[in-house]
Design a protein around this motif. Structure first.
Motif, PDB file in Angstrom:
ATOM      1  N   LEU A 135      49.201  15.539 106.580  1.00  0.00           N
ATOM      2  CA  LEU A 135      49.281  16.250 107.856  1.00  0.00           C
ATOM      3  C   LEU A 135      48.469  17.532 107.714  1.00  0.00           C
ATOM      4  CD1 LEU A 135      50.673  16.516 110.702  1.00  0.00           C
ATOM      5  CD2 LEU A 135      52.415  17.881 109.534  1.00  0.00           C
ATOM      6  N   VAL A 136      47.544  17.770 108.644  1.00  0.00           N
ATOM      7  CA  VAL A 136      46.704  18.965 108.577  1.00  0.00           C
ATOM      8  C   VAL A 136      46.770  19.704 109.906  1.00  0.00           C
ATOM      9  CG1 VAL A 136      45.124  17.873 106.924  1.00  0.00           C
ATOM     10  CG2 VAL A 136      44.629  17.744 109.375  1.00  0.00           C
ATOM     11  N   GLY A 137      46.122  20.873 109.939  1.00  0.00           N
ATOM     12  CA  GLY A 137      46.060  21.635 111.181  1.00  0.00           C
ATOM     13  C   GLY A 137      47.238  22.568 111.348  1.00  0.00           C
ATOM     14  N   LYS A 138      47.397  23.083 112.560  1.00  0.00           N
ATOM     15  CA  LYS A 138      48.410  24.108 112.796  1.00  0.00           C
ATOM     16  C   LYS A 138      49.824  23.604 112.596  1.00  0.00           C
ATOM     17  CE  LYS A 138      48.601  23.425 117.821  1.00  0.00           C
ATOM     18  NZ  LYS A 138      48.442  24.096 119.144  1.00  0.00           N
ATOM     19  N   ASN A 139      50.053  22.312 112.806  1.00  0.00           N
ATOM     20  CA  ASN A 139      51.404  21.786 112.629  1.00  0.00           C
ATOM     21  C   ASN A 139      51.768  21.555 111.165  1.00  0.00           C
ATOM     22  OD1 ASN A 139      52.118  21.762 115.364  1.00  0.00           O
ATOM     23  ND2 ASN A 139      51.004  19.859 115.691  1.00  0.00           N
ATOM     24  N   ALA A 140      50.784  21.776 110.260  1.00  0.00           N
ATOM     25  CA  ALA A 140      51.068  21.736 108.834  1.00  0.00           C
ATOM     26  C   ALA A 140      51.353  23.131 108.291  1.00  0.00           C
ATOM     27  CB  ALA A 140      49.896  21.118 108.079  1.00  0.00           C
ATOM     28  N   VAL A 165      39.871   9.253 108.926  1.00  0.00           N
ATOM     29  CA  VAL A 165      39.925   8.467 107.702  1.00  0.00           C
ATOM     30  C   VAL A 165      38.748   8.835 106.804  1.00  0.00           C
ATOM     31  CG1 VAL A 165      40.109   6.156 106.708  1.00  0.00           C
ATOM     32  CG2 VAL A 165      40.989   6.592 109.006  1.00  0.00           C
ATOM     33  N   PHE A 166      39.059   9.267 105.591  1.00  0.00           N
ATOM     34  CA  PHE A 166      38.056   9.659 104.610  1.00  0.00           C
ATOM     35  C   PHE A 166      38.218   8.806 103.354  1.00  0.00           C
ATOM     36  CE2 PHE A 166      39.339  13.408 107.018  1.00  0.00           C
ATOM     37  CZ  PHE A 166      38.124  13.942 107.441  1.00  0.00           C
ATOM     38  N   THR A 167      37.188   8.824 102.509  1.00  0.00           N
ATOM     39  CA  THR A 167      37.343   8.245 101.181  1.00  0.00           C
ATOM     40  C   THR A 167      37.890   9.317 100.243  1.00  0.00           C
ATOM     41  OG1 THR A 167      35.122   8.839 100.437  1.00  0.00           O
ATOM     42  CG2 THR A 167      35.380   6.719 101.575  1.00  0.00           C
ATOM     43  N   VAL A 168      38.477   8.878  99.157  1.00  0.00           N
ATOM     44  CA  VAL A 168      38.991   9.815  98.169  1.00  0.00           C
ATOM     45  C   VAL A 168      37.855  10.665  97.602  1.00  0.00           C
ATOM     46  CG1 VAL A 168      40.146  10.010  95.933  1.00  0.00           C
ATOM     47  CG2 VAL A 168      40.932   8.326  97.597  1.00  0.00           C
ATOM     48  N   ASP A 169      36.683  10.076  97.405  1.00  0.00           N
ATOM     49  CA  ASP A 169      35.534  10.826  96.872  1.00  0.00           C
ATOM     50  C   ASP A 169      35.121  11.950  97.812  1.00  0.00           C
ATOM     51  OD1 ASP A 169      35.526   9.171  94.720  1.00  0.00           O
ATOM     52  OD2 ASP A 169      33.936   7.864  95.458  1.00  0.00           O
ATOM     53  N   GLU A 170      35.172  11.699  99.111  1.00  0.00           N
ATOM     54  CA  GLU A 170      34.825  12.746 100.074  1.00  0.00           C
ATOM     55  C   GLU A 170      35.740  13.951  99.933  1.00  0.00           C
ATOM     56  OE1 GLU A 170      33.136  11.399 104.262  1.00  0.00           O
ATOM     57  OE2 GLU A 170      34.882  10.203 103.688  1.00  0.00           O
ATOM     58  N   ALA A 171      37.045  13.680  99.801  1.00  0.00           N
ATOM     59  CA  ALA A 171      37.999  14.778  99.682  1.00  0.00           C
ATOM     60  C   ALA A 171      37.705  15.636  98.464  1.00  0.00           C
ATOM     61  CB  ALA A 171      39.424  14.212  99.588  1.00  0.00           C
ATOM     62  N   GLU A 172      37.269  15.009  97.386  1.00  0.00           N
ATOM     63  CA  GLU A 172      36.953  15.758  96.172  1.00  0.00           C
ATOM     64  C   GLU A 172      35.717  16.638  96.357  1.00  0.00           C
ATOM     65  OE1 GLU A 172      36.549  12.725  93.272  1.00  0.00           O
ATOM     66  OE2 GLU A 172      38.712  12.387  93.059  1.00  0.00           O
ATOM     67  N   ARG A 173      34.874  16.320  97.347  1.00  0.00           N
ATOM     68  CA  ARG A 173      33.636  17.095  97.563  1.00  0.00           C
ATOM     69  C   ARG A 173      33.749  18.091  98.712  1.00  0.00           C
ATOM     70  NH1 ARG A 173      31.302  11.848  96.882  1.00  0.00           N
ATOM     71  NH2 ARG A 173      31.012  11.720  99.143  1.00  0.00           N
ATOM     72  N   PHE A 174      34.908  18.171  99.367  1.00  0.00           N
ATOM     73  CA  PHE A 174      35.047  19.069 100.510  1.00  0.00           C
ATOM     74  C   PHE A 174      34.644  20.502 100.164  1.00  0.00           C
ATOM     75  CE2 PHE A 174      38.506  16.451 102.887  1.00  0.00           C
ATOM     76  CZ  PHE A 174      37.510  15.679 103.452  1.00  0.00           C
ATOM     77  N   GLU A 184      39.343  23.940 103.688  1.00  0.00           N
ATOM     78  CA  GLU A 184      40.450  24.834 104.020  1.00  0.00           C
ATOM     79  C   GLU A 184      41.614  24.059 104.629  1.00  0.00           C
ATOM     80  OE1 GLU A 184      41.323  28.818 106.755  1.00  0.00           O
ATOM     81  OE2 GLU A 184      39.297  27.986 106.595  1.00  0.00           O
ATOM     82  N   ARG A 185      41.314  23.116 105.517  1.00  0.00           N
ATOM     83  CA  ARG A 185      42.368  22.302 106.124  1.00  0.00           C
ATOM     84  C   ARG A 185      43.028  21.397 105.076  1.00  0.00           C
ATOM     85  NH1 ARG A 185      42.100  21.881 111.707  1.00  0.00           N
ATOM     86  NH2 ARG A 185      42.502  19.657 111.806  1.00  0.00           N
ATOM     87  N   TYR A 186      42.218  20.900 104.158  1.00  0.00           N
ATOM     88  CA  TYR A 186      42.744  20.030 103.099  1.00  0.00           C
ATOM     89  C   TYR A 186      43.709  20.798 102.203  1.00  0.00           C
ATOM     90  CZ  TYR A 186      42.703  16.830  99.084  1.00  0.00           C
ATOM     91  OH  TYR A 186      43.070  15.995  98.073  1.00  0.00           O
ATOM     92  N   GLU A 187      43.338  22.006 101.836  1.00  0.00           N
ATOM     93  CA  GLU A 187      44.179  22.809 100.961  1.00  0.00           C
ATOM     94  C   GLU A 187      45.479  23.220 101.648  1.00  0.00           C
ATOM     95  OE1 GLU A 187      43.826  23.454  97.798  1.00  0.00           O
ATOM     96  OE2 GLU A 187      41.963  22.286  97.736  1.00  0.00           O
ATOM     97  N   GLY A 188      45.449  23.358 102.955  1.00  0.00           N
ATOM     98  CA  GLY A 188      46.642  23.754 103.699  1.00  0.00           C
ATOM     99  C   GLY A 188      47.452  22.605 104.238  1.00  0.00           C
ATOM    100  N   GLY A 189      47.062  21.376 103.900  1.00  0.00           N
ATOM    101  CA  GLY A 189      47.758  20.202 104.438  1.00  0.00           C
ATOM    102  C   GLY A 189      49.044  19.891 103.696  1.00  0.00           C
TER     103      GLY A 189
END
Length: 362
Positions: A32-37, A91-100, A109-114
Protein backbone atom coordinates in the motif's frame (compact mmCIF):
# COMPACT_ATOMS: atom_id res chain seq x y z
CA UNK A 1 -11.46 -4.34 5.66
CA UNK A 2 -11.16 -3.10 2.08
CA UNK A 3 -7.40 -3.57 2.06
CA UNK A 4 -7.68 -7.12 3.37
CA UNK A 5 -10.27 -7.98 0.75
CA UNK A 6 -8.20 -6.42 -2.04
CA UNK A 7 -5.10 -8.38 -1.01
CA UNK A 8 -7.04 -11.62 -0.88
CA UNK A 9 -8.53 -11.04 -4.34
CA UNK A 10 -5.18 -10.12 -5.90
CA UNK A 11 -3.41 -13.10 -4.40
CA UNK A 12 -6.14 -15.53 -5.43
CA UNK A 13 -6.17 -14.09 -8.95
CA UNK A 14 -2.45 -14.61 -9.49
CA UNK A 15 -2.34 -18.28 -8.45
CA UNK A 16 -1.11 -20.15 -11.51
CA UNK A 17 -3.48 -23.03 -12.27
CA UNK A 18 -2.31 -23.60 -15.85
CA UNK A 19 -0.63 -26.92 -16.58
CA UNK A 20 1.13 -25.69 -19.74
CA UNK A 21 2.46 -22.47 -21.31
CA UNK A 22 1.81 -19.63 -21.18
CA UNK A 23 2.09 -19.79 -17.39
CA UNK A 24 1.76 -16.83 -15.08
CA UNK A 25 4.77 -15.65 -13.17
CA UNK A 26 5.10 -15.39 -9.42
CA UNK A 27 3.59 -12.68 -7.27
CA UNK A 28 6.42 -11.56 -5.01
CA UNK A 29 4.70 -8.86 -2.99
CA UNK A 30 1.93 -6.31 -2.51
CA UNK A 31 2.30 -2.86 -0.97
CA UNK A 32 0.00 0.00 0.00
CA UNK A 33 1.50 3.35 -1.03
CA UNK A 34 0.50 7.00 -1.10
CA UNK A 35 -1.24 9.12 1.49
CA UNK A 36 -3.28 6.24 2.87
CA UNK A 37 -0.04 4.46 3.79
CA UNK A 38 0.95 7.40 5.98
CA UNK A 39 0.04 6.48 9.56
CA UNK A 40 0.21 10.12 10.62
CA UNK A 41 -2.14 11.37 7.92
CA UNK A 42 -5.81 11.94 8.64
CA UNK A 43 -8.01 9.95 6.27
CA UNK A 44 -11.34 11.53 5.44
CA UNK A 45 -14.13 10.59 3.08
CA UNK A 46 -15.68 13.22 0.89
CA UNK A 47 -17.82 13.04 -2.21
CA UNK A 48 -15.11 11.14 -4.09
CA UNK A 49 -14.32 7.48 -3.33
CA UNK A 50 -11.42 6.71 -1.03
CA UNK A 51 -8.53 5.68 -3.30
CA UNK A 52 -6.23 2.86 -2.17
CA UNK A 53 -3.01 2.71 -4.20
CA UNK A 54 -1.60 -0.81 -4.28
CA UNK A 55 1.64 -1.85 -5.96
CA UNK A 56 2.19 -5.45 -7.00
CA UNK A 57 5.63 -6.91 -7.69
CA UNK A 58 6.16 -9.85 -10.04
CA UNK A 59 9.21 -11.86 -11.04
CA UNK A 60 9.27 -11.24 -14.78
CA UNK A 61 8.93 -8.32 -17.17
CA UNK A 62 6.23 -10.12 -19.16
CA UNK A 63 3.79 -10.08 -16.25
CA UNK A 64 3.82 -6.41 -15.36
CA UNK A 65 1.37 -3.78 -16.59
CA UNK A 66 -2.25 -3.21 -15.65
CA UNK A 67 -4.18 -4.56 -18.59
CA UNK A 68 -2.45 -7.61 -20.00
CA UNK A 69 -2.79 -9.88 -17.00
CA UNK A 70 -4.43 -7.73 -14.36
CA UNK A 71 -7.48 -6.29 -16.09
CA UNK A 72 -9.72 -9.07 -14.81
CA UNK A 73 -8.36 -8.61 -11.29
CA UNK A 74 -9.29 -4.93 -11.44
CA UNK A 75 -12.82 -5.81 -12.50
CA UNK A 76 -13.18 -8.31 -9.63
CA UNK A 77 -11.92 -5.72 -7.17
CA UNK A 78 -14.48 -3.22 -8.39
CA UNK A 79 -17.29 -5.70 -7.80
CA UNK A 80 -15.98 -6.81 -4.40
CA UNK A 81 -15.42 -3.42 -2.77
CA UNK A 82 -18.04 -0.91 -1.72
CA UNK A 83 -18.65 2.05 -3.99
CA UNK A 84 -16.95 4.45 -1.59
CA UNK A 85 -13.59 2.71 -2.15
CA UNK A 86 -11.48 2.30 -5.27
CA UNK A 87 -8.18 0.51 -5.85
CA UNK A 88 -5.55 1.81 -8.23
CA UNK A 89 -3.23 -1.05 -9.10
CA UNK A 90 0.29 -0.68 -10.49
CA UNK A 91 2.43 -3.71 -11.33
CA UNK A 92 6.23 -3.67 -11.30
CA UNK A 93 8.96 -6.28 -11.47
CA UNK A 94 11.06 -6.93 -8.40
CA UNK A 95 14.14 -5.70 -10.33
CA UNK A 96 12.46 -2.36 -11.00
CA UNK A 97 11.81 -1.82 -7.31
CA UNK A 98 15.49 -2.40 -6.57
CA UNK A 99 16.40 0.36 -9.08
CA UNK A 100 13.89 2.99 -7.92
CA UNK A 101 16.50 4.88 -5.91
CA UNK A 102 18.65 5.23 -9.05
CA UNK A 103 16.01 5.76 -11.71
CA UNK A 104 13.02 7.52 -10.11
CA UNK A 105 13.33 9.35 -6.77
CA UNK A 106 9.54 9.95 -6.62
CA UNK A 107 8.79 6.22 -6.88
CA UNK A 108 11.61 5.50 -4.43
CA UNK A 109 10.08 7.83 -1.85
CA UNK A 110 6.65 6.20 -2.18
CA UNK A 111 8.25 2.75 -2.00
CA UNK A 112 10.12 3.58 1.19
CA UNK A 113 6.95 4.95 2.79
CA UNK A 114 4.73 2.05 1.75
CA UNK A 115 3.17 -0.65 3.92
CA UNK A 116 3.88 -4.25 2.97
CA UNK A 117 0.62 -6.18 2.67
CA UNK A 118 2.13 -9.42 1.40
CA UNK A 119 5.71 -10.63 1.04
CA UNK A 120 6.17 -14.07 -0.48
CA UNK A 121 9.46 -14.53 1.39
CA UNK A 122 7.57 -14.33 4.70
CA UNK A 123 4.75 -16.73 3.85
CA UNK A 124 4.86 -18.93 5.87
CA UNK A 125 7.14 -17.41 8.52
CA UNK A 126 10.56 -18.99 8.49
CA UNK A 127 11.40 -18.92 12.22
CA UNK A 128 11.03 -22.19 14.12
CA UNK A 129 8.07 -21.05 16.21
CA UNK A 130 6.19 -19.79 13.17
CA UNK A 131 6.86 -22.95 11.18
CA UNK A 132 5.65 -25.11 14.06
CA UNK A 133 2.42 -23.10 14.26
CA UNK A 134 2.01 -23.30 10.49
CA UNK A 135 2.46 -27.08 10.53
CA UNK A 136 -0.06 -27.43 13.35
CA UNK A 137 -2.64 -25.35 11.50
CA UNK A 138 -2.06 -27.24 8.25
CA UNK A 139 -2.56 -30.56 10.04
CA UNK A 140 -5.73 -29.28 11.71
CA UNK A 141 -7.18 -28.14 8.36
CA UNK A 142 -6.33 -31.50 6.79
CA UNK A 143 -8.17 -33.31 9.59
CA UNK A 144 -11.45 -31.47 8.98
CA UNK A 145 -14.34 -33.53 7.63
CA UNK A 146 -14.85 -33.08 3.91
CA UNK A 147 -17.77 -30.59 3.97
CA UNK A 148 -15.98 -28.42 6.54
CA UNK A 149 -12.66 -28.64 4.67
CA UNK A 150 -14.29 -27.63 1.38
CA UNK A 151 -16.11 -24.72 3.04
CA UNK A 152 -12.93 -23.51 4.72
CA UNK A 153 -10.87 -23.74 1.52
CA UNK A 154 -13.49 -21.80 -0.43
CA UNK A 155 -13.56 -19.15 2.29
CA UNK A 156 -9.78 -18.80 2.10
CA UNK A 157 -10.00 -18.30 -1.65
CA UNK A 158 -13.09 -16.10 -1.94
CA UNK A 159 -13.97 -14.74 1.49
CA UNK A 160 -17.51 -15.02 2.83
CA UNK A 161 -19.05 -15.51 -0.62
CA UNK A 162 -21.78 -17.95 0.36
CA UNK A 163 -22.75 -18.60 -3.25
CA UNK A 164 -19.28 -19.91 -4.07
CA UNK A 165 -19.05 -21.83 -0.81
CA UNK A 166 -22.45 -23.49 -1.16
CA UNK A 167 -22.12 -24.64 -4.80
CA UNK A 168 -19.51 -27.41 -4.32
CA UNK A 169 -21.26 -28.46 -1.11
CA UNK A 170 -24.61 -28.64 -2.94
CA UNK A 171 -26.33 -26.97 -0.03
CA UNK A 172 -28.24 -23.77 0.63
CA UNK A 173 -26.32 -20.65 1.62
CA UNK A 174 -27.66 -20.96 5.17
CA UNK A 175 -26.34 -24.53 5.41
CA UNK A 176 -23.01 -23.41 3.93
CA UNK A 177 -22.74 -20.74 6.61
CA UNK A 178 -23.48 -23.39 9.25
CA UNK A 179 -20.80 -25.74 7.88
CA UNK A 180 -18.23 -22.95 7.72
CA UNK A 181 -19.00 -21.93 11.31
CA UNK A 182 -18.51 -25.55 12.39
CA UNK A 183 -15.21 -25.65 10.49
CA UNK A 184 -13.89 -22.62 12.35
CA UNK A 185 -15.06 -24.00 15.69
CA UNK A 186 -13.33 -27.33 15.04
CA UNK A 187 -10.17 -25.66 13.76
CA UNK A 188 -9.80 -23.22 16.64
CA UNK A 189 -10.38 -25.95 19.21
CA UNK A 190 -7.75 -28.13 17.54
CA UNK A 191 -4.91 -25.64 17.10
CA UNK A 192 -5.18 -24.01 20.56
CA UNK A 193 -4.26 -20.49 21.57
CA UNK A 194 -0.51 -20.94 21.26
CA UNK A 195 -0.73 -21.63 17.51
CA UNK A 196 -3.67 -19.40 16.72
CA UNK A 197 -2.90 -16.72 14.10
CA UNK A 198 -3.61 -13.15 15.06
CA UNK A 199 -6.12 -12.92 12.25
CA UNK A 200 -8.36 -15.25 14.27
CA UNK A 201 -8.13 -13.14 17.41
CA UNK A 202 -10.74 -10.58 16.47
CA UNK A 203 -10.07 -8.33 19.46
CA UNK A 204 -6.54 -7.46 18.30
CA UNK A 205 -7.71 -5.95 15.05
CA UNK A 206 -4.30 -5.84 13.40
CA UNK A 207 -3.14 -7.13 10.04
CA UNK A 208 -3.67 -10.86 9.44
CA UNK A 209 -0.68 -13.14 9.84
CA UNK A 210 0.45 -15.04 6.76
CA UNK A 211 0.75 -18.42 8.47
CA UNK A 212 -2.87 -19.27 7.76
CA UNK A 213 -2.99 -17.50 4.38
CA UNK A 214 -6.29 -16.05 5.57
CA UNK A 215 -7.41 -12.59 4.51
CA UNK A 216 -10.82 -11.85 5.92
CA UNK A 217 -13.08 -9.07 7.01
CA UNK A 218 -13.28 -8.95 10.81
CA UNK A 219 -17.06 -8.84 10.53
CA UNK A 220 -17.06 -12.28 8.90
CA UNK A 221 -16.66 -13.96 12.28
CA UNK A 222 -19.70 -12.16 13.68
CA UNK A 223 -21.74 -13.25 10.66
CA UNK A 224 -20.67 -16.84 11.25
CA UNK A 225 -21.49 -16.53 14.94
CA UNK A 226 -25.03 -15.51 13.94
CA UNK A 227 -25.86 -18.97 12.62
CA UNK A 228 -24.29 -20.57 15.71
CA UNK A 229 -26.46 -18.42 17.99
CA UNK A 230 -29.58 -19.33 16.04
CA UNK A 231 -28.80 -23.03 16.39
CA UNK A 232 -28.32 -22.56 20.13
CA UNK A 233 -31.72 -20.89 20.29
CA UNK A 234 -33.21 -23.93 18.55
CA UNK A 235 -31.61 -26.18 21.17
CA UNK A 236 -33.08 -24.13 24.01
CA UNK A 237 -36.53 -24.27 22.41
CA UNK A 238 -36.25 -28.06 22.46
CA UNK A 239 -35.22 -28.07 26.13
CA UNK A 240 -38.04 -25.64 26.91
CA UNK A 241 -40.63 -27.93 25.31
CA UNK A 242 -39.21 -30.91 27.21
CA UNK A 243 -39.34 -29.00 30.52
CA UNK A 244 -42.98 -28.07 29.88
CA UNK A 245 -43.83 -31.71 29.21
CA UNK A 246 -42.36 -32.55 32.61
CA UNK A 247 -44.27 -29.69 34.28
CA UNK A 248 -41.14 -27.81 35.32
CA UNK A 249 -42.24 -24.19 35.13
CA UNK A 250 -39.03 -22.61 36.40
CA UNK A 251 -36.98 -24.54 33.83
CA UNK A 252 -39.39 -23.41 31.09
CA UNK A 253 -38.64 -19.79 32.07
CA UNK A 254 -34.88 -20.39 32.07
CA UNK A 255 -34.83 -22.03 28.64
CA UNK A 256 -37.17 -19.36 27.24
CA UNK A 257 -34.75 -16.65 28.40
CA UNK A 258 -31.79 -18.32 26.69
CA UNK A 259 -33.78 -19.05 23.52
CA UNK A 260 -34.89 -15.41 23.35
CA UNK A 261 -31.38 -14.05 23.94
CA UNK A 262 -29.70 -16.24 21.33
CA UNK A 263 -32.45 -15.71 18.74
CA UNK A 264 -32.43 -11.91 19.04
CA UNK A 265 -28.64 -11.72 19.01
CA UNK A 266 -28.53 -14.03 15.98
CA UNK A 267 -30.73 -11.54 14.14
CA UNK A 268 -28.55 -8.60 15.22
CA UNK A 269 -25.31 -10.35 14.19
CA UNK A 270 -26.90 -11.25 10.86
CA UNK A 271 -27.84 -7.58 10.40
CA UNK A 272 -24.23 -6.49 10.93
CA UNK A 273 -23.98 -5.85 14.68
CA UNK A 274 -20.73 -6.98 16.29
CA UNK A 275 -20.59 -9.52 19.11
CA UNK A 276 -18.42 -7.14 21.15
CA UNK A 277 -20.99 -4.36 20.67
CA UNK A 278 -23.78 -6.71 21.77
CA UNK A 279 -21.85 -7.65 24.90
CA UNK A 280 -21.18 -4.03 25.85
CA UNK A 281 -24.52 -2.43 25.00
CA UNK A 282 -27.05 -5.26 25.33
CA UNK A 283 -25.60 -7.99 27.51
CA UNK A 284 -28.55 -9.92 28.99
CA UNK A 285 -31.07 -7.10 28.51
CA UNK A 286 -33.71 -8.83 26.40
CA UNK A 287 -35.83 -5.69 26.09
CA UNK A 288 -32.92 -3.79 24.54
CA UNK A 289 -32.20 -6.71 22.20
CA UNK A 290 -35.86 -6.79 21.12
CA UNK A 291 -35.88 -3.05 20.38
CA UNK A 292 -32.78 -3.36 18.18
CA UNK A 293 -34.22 -6.44 16.49
CA UNK A 294 -37.41 -4.54 15.64
CA UNK A 295 -35.26 -1.89 13.96
CA UNK A 296 -33.70 -4.64 11.84
CA UNK A 297 -36.64 -6.46 10.39
CA UNK A 298 -38.49 -8.14 13.26
CA UNK A 299 -42.24 -7.52 13.27
CA UNK A 300 -43.85 -5.68 16.21
CA UNK A 301 -44.20 -8.06 19.18
CA UNK A 302 -47.41 -9.94 19.82
CA UNK A 303 -49.51 -9.18 22.90
CA UNK A 304 -48.02 -12.27 24.56
CA UNK A 305 -44.44 -11.18 23.86
CA UNK A 306 -45.25 -7.68 25.12
CA UNK A 307 -46.38 -9.18 28.43
CA UNK A 308 -43.45 -11.61 28.60
CA UNK A 309 -40.42 -9.56 27.59
CA UNK A 310 -40.09 -7.23 30.63
CA UNK A 311 -40.30 -9.83 33.42
CA UNK A 312 -38.25 -12.29 31.34
CA UNK A 313 -35.56 -9.65 30.82
CA UNK A 314 -35.55 -8.79 34.54
CA UNK A 315 -35.19 -12.48 35.31
CA UNK A 316 -32.38 -13.04 32.79
CA UNK A 317 -30.07 -10.13 33.66
CA UNK A 318 -31.02 -10.27 37.33
CA UNK A 319 -29.38 -13.64 37.91
CA UNK A 320 -32.26 -16.02 37.08
CA UNK A 321 -33.47 -16.34 40.67
CA UNK A 322 -36.51 -18.51 41.60
CA UNK A 323 -38.61 -15.54 42.79
CA UNK A 324 -37.95 -13.79 39.49
CA UNK A 325 -39.06 -16.93 37.63
CA UNK A 326 -42.36 -16.80 39.51
CA UNK A 327 -42.90 -13.22 38.34
CA UNK A 328 -42.51 -14.44 34.74
CA UNK A 329 -45.00 -17.26 35.32
CA UNK A 330 -47.51 -14.76 36.74
CA UNK A 331 -47.20 -12.66 33.57
CA UNK A 332 -47.71 -15.64 31.25
CA UNK A 333 -48.52 -19.33 31.90
CA UNK A 334 -45.93 -21.95 30.86
CA UNK A 335 -47.79 -23.11 27.75
CA UNK A 336 -47.96 -19.56 26.39
CA UNK A 337 -44.29 -18.93 27.28
CA UNK A 338 -43.34 -21.98 25.20
CA UNK A 339 -45.45 -20.88 22.23
CA UNK A 340 -44.28 -17.25 22.41
CA UNK A 341 -40.55 -18.04 22.62
CA UNK A 342 -40.78 -20.73 19.94
CA UNK A 343 -42.61 -18.33 17.62
CA UNK A 344 -39.92 -15.68 18.13
CA UNK A 345 -37.16 -18.15 17.20
CA UNK A 346 -39.14 -19.23 14.13
CA UNK A 347 -39.61 -15.60 13.06
CA UNK A 348 -35.86 -14.98 13.38
CA UNK A 349 -35.23 -18.11 11.30
CA UNK A 350 -37.49 -16.77 8.55
CA UNK A 351 -35.85 -13.33 8.50
CA UNK A 352 -32.29 -14.64 8.49
CA UNK A 353 -32.90 -17.63 6.23
CA UNK A 354 -31.75 -20.03 8.95
CA UNK A 355 -35.15 -21.73 9.36
CA UNK A 356 -34.80 -25.50 9.18
CA UNK A 357 -31.21 -25.64 10.42
CA UNK A 358 -30.67 -28.17 13.22
CA UNK A 359 -29.64 -27.21 16.72
CA UNK A 360 -26.00 -27.57 17.73
CA UNK A 361 -26.76 -30.62 19.87
CA UNK A 362 -28.27 -32.37 16.85
Amino acid sequence: MAIERAVRVLRAYFIDRRDRAPRRGTLEGLMLVGKNADASARITWGRDPLLLEIWAFVDHEAYKGKERYWGRAQAVLKSQLVRAIEVELSVFTVDEAERFALTNPWLAERYEGGIVLFDRAMDPPRNAEGLAAHDRITAAVASLDEPQRIAFQRYRAYGLDLGRISRPLRTSEAEARMILAEAFGTLLAEIGDEARPRSLRSHLGNHPRHNLDLYHRPGDFDLLLAVTFYRRAVDHVGMMVEAHARDRGSTVVQEAAYATEFALKALLLHAGYGDDWNRRHIGLDLEAALNHARANGLDPPSAELERLITPLSDYHHGGRQPDQAQAVLVALPPAEIVETAATLVADVGTITGYAGLPGEEA
